[in-house]
Design a protein around this motif. Structure first.
Motif, mmCIF file in Angstrom:
data_model
loop_
_atom_site.group_PDB
_atom_site.id
_atom_site.type_symbol
_atom_site.label_atom_id
_atom_site.label_comp_id
_atom_site.label_asym_id
_atom_site.label_seq_id
_atom_site.Cartn_x
_atom_site.Cartn_y
_atom_site.Cartn_z
ATOM 1 N N ILE A 152 -1.034 37.921 -12.447
ATOM 2 C CA ILE A 152 -1.307 36.834 -11.605
ATOM 3 C C ILE A 152 -0.912 35.450 -12.290
ATOM 4 N N SER A 153 -1.367 34.475 -11.885
ATOM 5 C CA SER A 153 -0.671 33.194 -12.349
ATOM 6 C C SER A 153 -1.642 32.198 -12.541
ATOM 7 N N ASP A 154 -1.518 31.152 -13.317
ATOM 8 C CA ASP A 154 -2.289 30.150 -13.702
ATOM 9 C C ASP A 154 -2.835 29.272 -12.592
ATOM 10 N N ASN A 188 -11.406 56.831 -17.897
ATOM 11 C CA ASN A 188 -10.213 56.409 -19.145
ATOM 12 C C ASN A 188 -9.247 55.576 -18.376
ATOM 13 N N ILE A 189 -9.519 54.879 -17.627
ATOM 14 C CA ILE A 189 -8.422 53.914 -16.765
ATOM 15 C C ILE A 189 -9.021 52.510 -17.361
ATOM 16 N N THR A 190 -7.945 51.848 -17.652
ATOM 17 C CA THR A 190 -8.228 50.228 -17.968
ATOM 18 C C THR A 190 -7.359 49.516 -16.923
ATOM 19 N N ALA A 191 -7.893 48.253 -16.431
ATOM 20 C CA ALA A 191 -7.501 47.363 -15.547
ATOM 21 C C ALA A 191 -7.635 45.947 -16.180
ATOM 22 N N ASN A 192 -6.326 45.210 -16.366
ATOM 23 C CA ASN A 192 -6.450 43.876 -16.736
ATOM 24 C C ASN A 192 -5.267 43.203 -15.887
ATOM 25 N N CYS A 193 -5.434 41.881 -16.343
ATOM 26 C CA CYS A 193 -4.447 40.986 -15.637
ATOM 27 C C CYS A 193 -3.684 40.179 -16.826
ATOM 28 N N ILE A 194 -2.614 39.772 -16.603
ATOM 29 C CA ILE A 194 -2.101 38.740 -17.389
ATOM 30 C C ILE A 194 -1.752 37.683 -16.343
ATOM 31 N N SER A 195 -1.822 36.333 -17.042
ATOM 32 C CA SER A 195 -1.677 35.062 -16.162
ATOM 33 C C SER A 195 -0.562 34.354 -16.775
ATOM 34 N N LEU A 196 0.153 33.951 -15.917
ATOM 35 C CA LEU A 196 1.731 33.477 -16.262
ATOM 36 C C LEU A 196 1.573 32.013 -15.795
ATOM 37 N N ALA A 197 2.341 31.035 -16.505
ATOM 38 C CA ALA A 197 2.879 29.965 -16.088
ATOM 39 C C ALA A 197 4.171 29.774 -15.838
ATOM 40 N N ALA A 198 4.842 28.452 -15.989
ATOM 41 C CA ALA A 198 6.347 28.411 -15.678
ATOM 42 C C ALA A 198 7.094 29.243 -16.678
ATOM 43 N N VAL A 217 7.822 19.070 -16.952
ATOM 44 C CA VAL A 217 7.181 20.068 -16.705
ATOM 45 C C VAL A 217 6.549 20.459 -18.057
ATOM 46 N N MET A 218 7.306 20.509 -19.201
ATOM 47 C CA MET A 218 7.109 21.069 -20.490
ATOM 48 C C MET A 218 6.230 19.894 -21.322
ATOM 49 N N LYS A 219 5.808 18.782 -20.669
ATOM 50 C CA LYS A 219 4.895 17.969 -21.170
ATOM 51 C C LYS A 219 3.363 18.438 -21.288
ATOM 52 N N ARG A 220 3.056 19.360 -20.272
ATOM 53 C CA ARG A 220 1.723 19.941 -20.036
ATOM 54 C C ARG A 220 1.688 21.111 -20.903
ATOM 55 N N TYR A 221 2.561 21.700 -21.735
ATOM 56 C CA TYR A 221 2.598 22.779 -22.530
ATOM 57 C C TYR A 221 2.314 22.568 -23.957
ATOM 58 N N ALA A 222 1.581 23.412 -24.655
ATOM 59 C CA ALA A 222 1.466 23.179 -26.143
ATOM 60 C C ALA A 222 2.730 23.792 -26.703
ATOM 61 N N ILE A 223 3.138 24.767 -26.236
ATOM 62 C CA ILE A 223 4.671 25.341 -26.521
ATOM 63 C C ILE A 223 5.548 24.821 -25.697
ATOM 64 N N ARG A 224 6.259 24.091 -26.203
ATOM 65 C CA ARG A 224 7.317 22.982 -25.032
ATOM 66 C C ARG A 224 8.370 23.847 -24.802
ATOM 67 N N GLY A 256 2.050 29.703 -22.765
ATOM 68 C CA GLY A 256 2.676 28.568 -23.570
ATOM 69 C C GLY A 256 1.639 27.534 -23.941
ATOM 70 N N GLY A 257 0.343 27.831 -23.523
ATOM 71 C CA GLY A 257 -0.789 26.835 -23.637
ATOM 72 C C GLY A 257 -0.805 25.782 -22.668
ATOM 73 N N TYR A 258 -0.402 26.128 -21.622
ATOM 74 C CA TYR A 258 -0.608 25.408 -20.134
ATOM 75 C C TYR A 258 -2.118 25.180 -19.971
ATOM 76 N N SER A 259 -2.732 26.229 -20.143
ATOM 77 C CA SER A 259 -4.177 26.161 -19.952
ATOM 78 C C SER A 259 -4.647 27.114 -21.007
ATOM 79 N N PHE A 260 -6.083 27.034 -21.316
ATOM 80 C CA PHE A 260 -6.675 27.885 -22.432
ATOM 81 C C PHE A 260 -7.730 28.737 -21.890
ATOM 82 N N ALA A 261 -8.127 29.868 -22.491
ATOM 83 C CA ALA A 261 -9.101 30.656 -22.145
ATOM 84 C C ALA A 261 -10.140 30.849 -22.976
#
Length: 262
Positions: A152-154, A188-198, A217-224, A256-261
């Protein structure tokens, strides 16, 4: 030393894998012990090119073409894959964006769009996930083993200006995945998402290769730095492996730290 990320000969299917993140995921799986990787893309020539790379990495490969928003097309591809390899153990729902035929109207303000213009986002990012998961689950339940990972996406977690329908579809895919995790865990089935940013892919290169745009764009990211397909593929490999056998129903940001969970 034991490789805890070894896929152990499992059969994987990756949607939207003709380039970008999907391509790298397919190669990661092949390089870490997958027995076979099914490459879906709506452009057959792209799927075939990645299939050749997968075979060079040591796994069997099958290229299938088709729009993931079409259930009958998806079923045909899954049946072809199971006919070829006997089963599907790992599904990576990676296909995204606006589908195979985006139009300029889809970028208008939401209040100026028509329902017909929403369908590219909803069809690919929500119905595509439903269609592929619905098609592979019977095989996974029969074999009492499965790993489903949905990209998915942020935009779906955090929201994004001008991408209301995309955000809604990605959020819906995450909610659907949580429910699948609850209903299929007993098999025995797992289901997960990963959430991407730029993330730097062929689709985003025109923006992220521009130094001024990248700096803004990178000003909003913890890892630039922008994400790379490898960043996503590393987490997907983990979730697809037995190292994550007790992880299910989660949405894990790879951003990259665009948003946290929490």
């Amino acid at each position: 030393m034991t490789n805890i990320l070894d896929i152990k000969g499992r059969v994987a299917m990756v949607t939207g894998a003709g380039q970008g993140v999907g391509r790298r995921v397919a190669l990661h799986l092949a390089e870490n012990g997958a027995g076979a990787v099914v490459i879906n893309d709506f452009r057959l020539e792209r799927a075939q090119a990645v299939a050749a790379e997968v075979e060079a990495a040591g796994a069997k490969a099958l290229a299938v073409s088709g729009d993931v928003s079409d259930l009958e097309v998806v079923r045909a591809g899954v049946e072809q894959a199971i006919g070829e390899f006997g089963q599907i153990d790992i599904l990576v729902n990676n296909a995204g964006n606006a589908g195979p035929a985006p139009t300029s109207e889809m970028t208008r303000p939401f209040w100026e769009q028509t329902p017909e213009e929403w369908q590219g986002y909803l069809g690919t990012n929500l119905y595509g996930v439903l269609n592929n998961t619905h098609s592979v689950l019977p095989s996974m339940i029969k074999n009492k083993y499965g790993r489903i990972v949905t990209v998915i996406s942020d935009a779906g977690r955090f929201g994004e200006v001008g991408r209301e329908c995309y955000s809604a579809a990605k959020a819906g895919a995450a909610g659907f995945t949580r429910s699948v995790a609850m209903s299929s865990g007993r098999y025995n089935i797992t289901a997960n998402c990963i959430s991407l940013a730029a993330t730097h892919t062929p689709r985003t290169a025109h923006q992220l290769d521009d130094e001024a745009t990248l700096a803004k764009v990178m000003k909003r990211y913890a890892i630039r730095r922008p994400g790379q397909p490898e960043d996503a593929a590393n987490m997907i490999l983990f979730l697809a492996s037995d190292a994550a056998s007790w992880v299910t129903g989660q949405t894990i940001p790879v951003n990259g730290g665009y948003s946290f969970a929490l």
